[in-house]
Each structure stands twice: as structure tokens, then as C-alpha cells.
Design a protein around this motif. Structure first.
Motif, PDB file in Angstrom:
ATOM      1  N   CYS A 118       7.875 -10.696  -4.743  1.00 23.84           N
ATOM      2  CA  CYS A 118       8.212  -9.871  -4.074  1.00 23.84           C
ATOM      3  C   CYS A 118       8.960  -9.019  -4.833  1.00 23.84           C
ATOM      4  O   CYS A 118       8.946  -7.276  -5.152  1.00 23.84           O
ATOM      5  CB  CYS A 118       8.049  -9.685  -3.162  1.00 23.84           C
ATOM      6  N   THR A 132       4.383  -1.732   0.355  1.00 23.45           N
ATOM      7  CA  THR A 132       3.482  -2.601   1.004  1.00 23.45           C
ATOM      8  C   THR A 132       1.998  -2.827   0.194  1.00 23.45           C
ATOM      9  O   THR A 132       1.263  -3.392   0.987  1.00 23.45           O
ATOM     10  CB  THR A 132       3.311  -0.955   2.067  1.00 23.45           C
ATOM     11  N   LYS A 133       1.707  -2.703  -0.565  1.00 23.27           N
ATOM     12  CA  LYS A 133       0.600  -3.047  -1.356  1.00 23.27           C
ATOM     13  C   LYS A 133       0.767  -4.612  -1.330  1.00 23.27           C
ATOM     14  O   LYS A 133      -0.287  -5.414  -1.787  1.00 23.27           O
ATOM     15  CB  LYS A 133       0.335  -1.980  -2.770  1.00 23.27           C
ATOM     16  N   CYS A 175       2.766  -6.248   0.295  1.00 19.58           N
ATOM     17  CA  CYS A 175       1.995  -7.344   1.267  1.00 19.58           C
ATOM     18  C   CYS A 175       0.438  -7.622   1.820  1.00 19.58           C
ATOM     19  O   CYS A 175       0.122  -8.039   1.751  1.00 19.58           O
ATOM     20  CB  CYS A 175       2.782  -6.105   2.621  1.00 19.58           C
ATOM     21  N   VAL A 219       2.790  -2.014   9.261  1.00 18.70           N
ATOM     22  CA  VAL A 219       1.852  -2.555   7.140  1.00 18.70           C
ATOM     23  C   VAL A 219       1.323  -2.085   6.966  1.00 18.70           C
ATOM     24  O   VAL A 219       1.061  -1.143   6.550  1.00 18.70           O
ATOM     25  CB  VAL A 219       2.646  -4.221   7.382  1.00 18.70           C
ATOM     26  N   ARG A 220       0.411  -1.933   7.849  1.00 16.20           N
ATOM     27  CA  ARG A 220      -0.928  -1.502   7.770  1.00 16.20           C
ATOM     28  C   ARG A 220      -0.936   0.315   8.054  1.00 16.20           C
ATOM     29  O   ARG A 220      -1.454   0.674   6.598  1.00 16.20           O
ATOM     30  CB  ARG A 220      -1.470  -2.017   9.267  1.00 16.20           C
ATOM     31  N   SER A 251       1.796   2.045   6.639  1.00 22.05           N
ATOM     32  CA  SER A 251       2.054   1.929   5.846  1.00 22.05           C
ATOM     33  C   SER A 251       1.209   2.430   5.021  1.00 22.05           C
ATOM     34  O   SER A 251       1.494   3.000   3.543  1.00 22.05           O
ATOM     35  CB  SER A 251       3.689   1.606   5.730  1.00 22.05           C
ATOM     36  N   PHE A 252       0.212   1.049   5.056  1.00 17.29           N
ATOM     37  CA  PHE A 252      -1.051   0.587   3.554  1.00 17.29           C
ATOM     38  C   PHE A 252      -2.026   2.606   3.934  1.00 17.29           C
ATOM     39  O   PHE A 252      -2.086   3.045   2.846  1.00 17.29           O
ATOM     40  CB  PHE A 252      -1.965  -0.161   3.391  1.00 17.29           C
ATOM     41  N   PRO A 254       5.998   5.168   2.988  1.00 19.64           N
ATOM     42  CA  PRO A 254       6.604   4.147   2.911  1.00 19.64           C
ATOM     43  C   PRO A 254       7.162   3.642   3.705  1.00 19.64           C
ATOM     44  O   PRO A 254       7.717   4.190   4.906  1.00 19.64           O
ATOM     45  CB  PRO A 254       8.108   4.431   1.736  1.00 19.64           C
ATOM     46  N   LEU A 255       7.349   2.317   3.895  1.00 19.40           N
ATOM     47  CA  LEU A 255       8.028   1.224   5.473  1.00 19.40           C
ATOM     48  C   LEU A 255       9.635   1.626   5.047  1.00 19.40           C
ATOM     49  O   LEU A 255      10.057   1.696   3.950  1.00 19.40           O
ATOM     50  CB  LEU A 255       7.834   0.117   5.112  1.00 19.40           C
ATOM     51  N   TRP A 314      12.414   0.084   5.365  1.00 14.54           N
ATOM     52  CA  TRP A 314      13.660  -1.435   5.194  1.00 14.54           C
ATOM     53  C   TRP A 314      14.561  -0.881   5.191  1.00 14.54           C
ATOM     54  O   TRP A 314      15.313   0.001   4.583  1.00 14.54           O
ATOM     55  CB  TRP A 314      13.047  -2.298   4.286  1.00 14.54           C
TER      56      TRP A 314
END
Lengths: 203, 216
Positions: free
Chosen positions: B69, B84-85, B87, B104-105, B107-108, B113-114, B116
Motif C-alpha cells: 500500500c 481507494t483503488k 483497497c 471505501v465503496r 469513495s470508489f 478521495p477518503l 484520512w
């Protein structure tokens, strides 16, 4: 009276210095963006900008189809675009273990931990179809993904993709190899644990 | 007329001399302890994140290497927060309906973007580069602690200048072989007192302590 005011002053200084110690001063956080920091300036909220559509950054024209697409004369390449050295193999092994082994397993049979958790099992690298696949095919799958496997183009740079392909070839060769294929001076290494061997080779 | 001060005042005056010294010394000590405490450094503090991401699960349970990652840790100053990709490489098939992964889903799906929240935040006047530390044999664990045992991420070290300098002055105490960079719970194959100086020489570690190494 005098003594009292001195004590009060001392206590005030102590209290002030304690509170200052917990402060984040301005220079801790200067007006510049950290990588990937959020911003209100751009519509999508990201300070890091993406490449403008239909443009090519300087030095990224990537015209060499063999190197960047794994294609020679319109077909998956059967050769490597770079010399395959011991350093390339070591790099390939390391990158394979980082990026591929979670699903494909360290030996390439497709029993990695993510598969054990329920991800669709990939075919073994030791199947006849994959043993006969050209190296360009592996490069293409890493670059564009295949089936349930997502592409790894952003995680694995081009040179590393070729190194991984080379290491997959070594994994495949190892299945049919005999002790006679190991150089005489390295046979003693076979008895030692893989981790120990790897540590020495890394030096 | 009787004496204003009794005989015991002699002792009292002597004791108070030391008492003042002790008070001042104690206050200085208190300031030093407070300054290094996790109240100030914010170590061991859990930070609310958009997803309750567990390093314990991904590193210890699944055995995923840090670099899967954090891809740019070996080549740039910034270790990299995965898109996110990354993840979705696995979570396109695993835990696809888990409510915990809905951000996450989303965001995708929406290509947003998430957000963080940074856990290890050095002051902006400090220049720090991950890649050189990794190249010189500094393990992730040395600064970030046992990430494989953290259900939620927290800063483990003080990140204060004296902490940086401890290693820059004595790199042989912390250096490890390059192939064990991401190993968690690393145990040196031979005593660190023997291996350390050997690796310092081999990797050409200078342990630079000039001001402009970090404040540039």
C-alpha cells in the motif's frame, strides 16, 4: 508582601510555560500543502493535481512498445526488453513477494492468504497454459489486470513488472528442476532455510 | 521584651533555603517531564478516521507487506497513502457488503478521495525523507512501532528532536539488514552490538547531525 508577589510570579511563569509547551505554533503548520493534503481551492478538494487529459508529461512519452506494453510486432513479447541479471531476479523475487504473493502464494500455486480469505483462486503458474504463455503476457496482466485481478500499473513500476515476470519464469523452472541444475558450489545452500539464504544474498 | 524569633526559626530558615531550591528544581523537572509526556507529543492517541482501518488485520492476519500500500516509501520523501483503488484490489471480492467498508465503496464509486487523518505529523520546519531512511536500513518498526499489533493506528514515539538525534548519533543501535525493513518483531541474527557497526559501515551511514540536515 514582597515574598508573596515573588511566589505568585513564579507560579505564573510555571503555569505559562506549561501551557506554551502544549501549543502548536504557526511554524509547525506553514501555509503549504503536504502531499495528498485536502484543499478548498480546487473543486475536487485535493491539493495534488492529476495530469490534464490528453497530455503527456515530459519524459513520459513511452513509445517503446516492447518495454511499456510488452508487445513485439503486435503479439505478446517472448523476450525481455532488458538483460536478466541476478540483480533483476532478486528484485523480482522481492516485488513478487510484496505484490503478488498475497494471492498467488510465494510459490505461485495460487494459495495466498487473500485467496484463503475467500478471494477467487487464480490459476497456478505451473499449469501448462501459463507455463507456455510468453513473458509479455505476464507483463500485460500486471499492467491491465485479468479476471478478478485488478491492474497493478500504479503500484508496480514498469521495470519491476518485468523483474516479476522474470521471477515467475524462475518459479516455473524450479518445478521441473533437479539437483543437477543447481551449480555445484551452491548445492549446500539447498539444505538451509530460505530466509537465511535470502538474508545472505541481500548483503 | 521577648525574642521575635524562637530557636526553631534557625532550622526553619535553613530548611526553607533548600525548600526554595527544591521548588524551583521541581518546577523545572515538571516542565521537562510534561514536555516529553504523551500529553504534549500526542503519542498513543487514537485519531478518528473515516474508516476504522486495522493494520493488525492487514499486516498480522493477512501478511501483507507495508509496501503493497505504501508504495512510494522506497523512492520518495512521502511513504504514500494508497488510493481507494488499492483497497478495492481485494475488497472488490472480500467483505463486499460489510457496512464498515461503505465509505471505501462510496469513495470508489464517486471517485472522491477518503479523508484520512495524518497520524505522524512532523512540524513543517523539519525536512524528513522516508526513502533515504529505508535505503540505509531503518526498519518501519523502529519509528512506527509494532504496526502489526495496532487495531487502530497511533503514533508510538515522541517525534521530538532528541528522539531523532538519538538515532542520528547512534545509528548502529537501530540499523537492520535491508531485507528486514518491513519485518515486524525483528530480531537481529547476531547481537546488535556486532551487526550494527558492520551494517553502518556497509551501508555508509553517516548519521548526519548538522542543523541543516533536517532544518533546510
Amino acid at each position: 508582601m514582597r515574598r508573596n508577589s515573588l511566589v505568585v510570579r513564579l507560579l505564573a511563569v510555571a503555569a505559562l510555560s506549561a501551557s506554551v509547551a502544549a501549543c502548536r505554533q504557526d511554524m509547525h503548520d506553514t501555509p503549504r500543502y503536504e502531499p495528498l493534503e485536502a484543499t478548498t481551492f480546487f473543486a475536487n478538494g485535493a491539493a495534488s493535481r492529476q495530469l490534464v487529459a490528453n497530455t503527456v508529461a515530459r519524459g513520459q512519452l513511452n513509445e517503446d512498445r516492447h518495454l511499456f506494453e510488452g508487445v513485439v510486432d503486435g503479439k505478446p513479447a517472448d523476450t525481455f526488453p532488458m538483460p536478466v541479471t541476478a540483480a533483476v531476479m532478486a528484485r523480482g523475487q522481492e516485488r513478487f513477494d510484496v505484490f503478488c504473493s498475497p494471492c498467488h502464494g510465494r510459490t505461485g500455486v495460487g494459495n495466498g492468504m487473500i485467496v484463503q480469505r475467500g478471494f477467487r483462486q487464480p490459476p497456478s503458474f505451473h499449469d501448462a497454459r501459463l507455463r507456455n504463455a510468453p513473458v509479455g503476457y505476464y507483463f500485460d496482466v500486471i499492467t491491465h489486470g485479468f479476471g478478478a485481478m485488478q491492474d497493478y500499473s500504479t503500484q508496480v513500476p514498469v521495470a519491476d513488472r518485468w523483474a516479476i515476470a522474470a521471477y515467475i519464469r524462475a518459479l516455473q523452472a524450479s518445478r521441473a528442476a533437479t539437483v543437477d541444475d543447481v551449480p555445484a558450489d551452491r548445492r549446500a545452500d539447498l539444505a538451509r532455510p530460505a530466509g537465511e539464504r535470502r538474508e545472505q544474498e541481500a548483503r | 521584651m521577648s525574642q521575635i524569633f524562637q530557636r526553631s526559626a534557625n532550622t526553619l530558615s535553613k530548611v526553607s533555603l533548600f525548600g526554595v531550591l527544591a521548588l524551583v528544581g521541581g518546577l523545572v523537572l515538571l516542565a521537562m517531564v510534561l514536555g516529553r509526556s504523551s500529553y504534549v507529543t500526542r503519542a498513543n492517541e487514537y485519531i478518528e478516521q473515516p474508516v476504522q482501518f486495522s493494520h493488525l488485520h492487514h499486516v498480522l492476519d493477512d501478511g501483507i507487506d507495508c509496501r503493497y500500500c505504501h508504495t512510494s516509501v522506497e523512492t520518495s520523501a512521502f511513504a504514500g497513502i494508497p488510493p481507494t483503488k488499492t483497497c478495492m484490489n481485494c475488497h472488490s471480492q472480500l467483505f463486499t457488503n460489510a457496512p464498515i467498508l461503505e465509505p471505501v465503496r462510496a469513495s470508489f464509486r464517486d471517485d472522491t478521495p477518503l479523508h484520512w487523518v495524518r497520524v505522524h505529523d512532523l512540524p513543517d520546519f523539519v525536512y524528513f525523507n522516508h526513502s533515504i531512511h529505508v535505503k540505509k536500513g531503518m526498519g518501519c518498526e523502529t519509528c512506527h512501532g509494532r504496526v502489526d499489533q495496532m487495531p487502530l493506528m497511533s503514533q508510538q514515539r515522541s517525534l521530538q528532536m532528541e528522539w531523532c538525534l538519538d538515532c542520528h548519533r547512534n545509528p548502529e543501535k537501530y540499523v537492520r539488514p535491508r531485507n528486514a525493513i518491513t519485518t515486524m518483531g525483528y530480531v537481529p541474527a547476531e547481537p546488535q552490538a556486532v551487526l550494527g557497526p558492520k551494517l553502518v559501515k556497509e551501508y555508509g551511514i553517516r548519521g548526519n547531525t548538522s542543523c541543516s540536515t533536517c532544518h533546510r
